[in-house]
Design a protein around this motif. Structure first.
Motif: not given
Length: 69
Positions: A14-22, A40-53
């Motif tokens: 969850f913290a990783l997802a928030i950090a990616c969005l930030g 930097t579009f790469g942060f968006i799917p990484l945030a969604w993937l982390s949140m889903f995990g």
């Protein structure tokens, strides 16, 4: 009650997802002199993937503790 190790892993995701969005908000986007968009579009799917995990870890842990009792 959720297992401590699984809960900590979910918090990290969850913290990783928030950090990616930030990081996505902080970096921003711009158009260079040639008209190309730099973002930097790469942060968006990484945030969604982390949140889903994180949600998946909490759900599985909750399901296992409910089933065990």
């Amino acid at each position: 009650m959720l297992k401590q190790k699984t809960f900590k892993a979910a918090l990290v995701l969850f913290a990783l997802a928030i950090a990616c969005l930030g990081a996505y908000q902080f970096n921003g986007s711009y158009v260079d002199n040639e008209g190309f968009l730099h973002e930097t579009f790469g942060f968006i799917p990484l945030a969604w993937l982390s949140m889903f995990g994180a949600v998946l870890l909490v759900a599985v842990s909750y399901w296992r503790t409910r089933k065990a009792t």
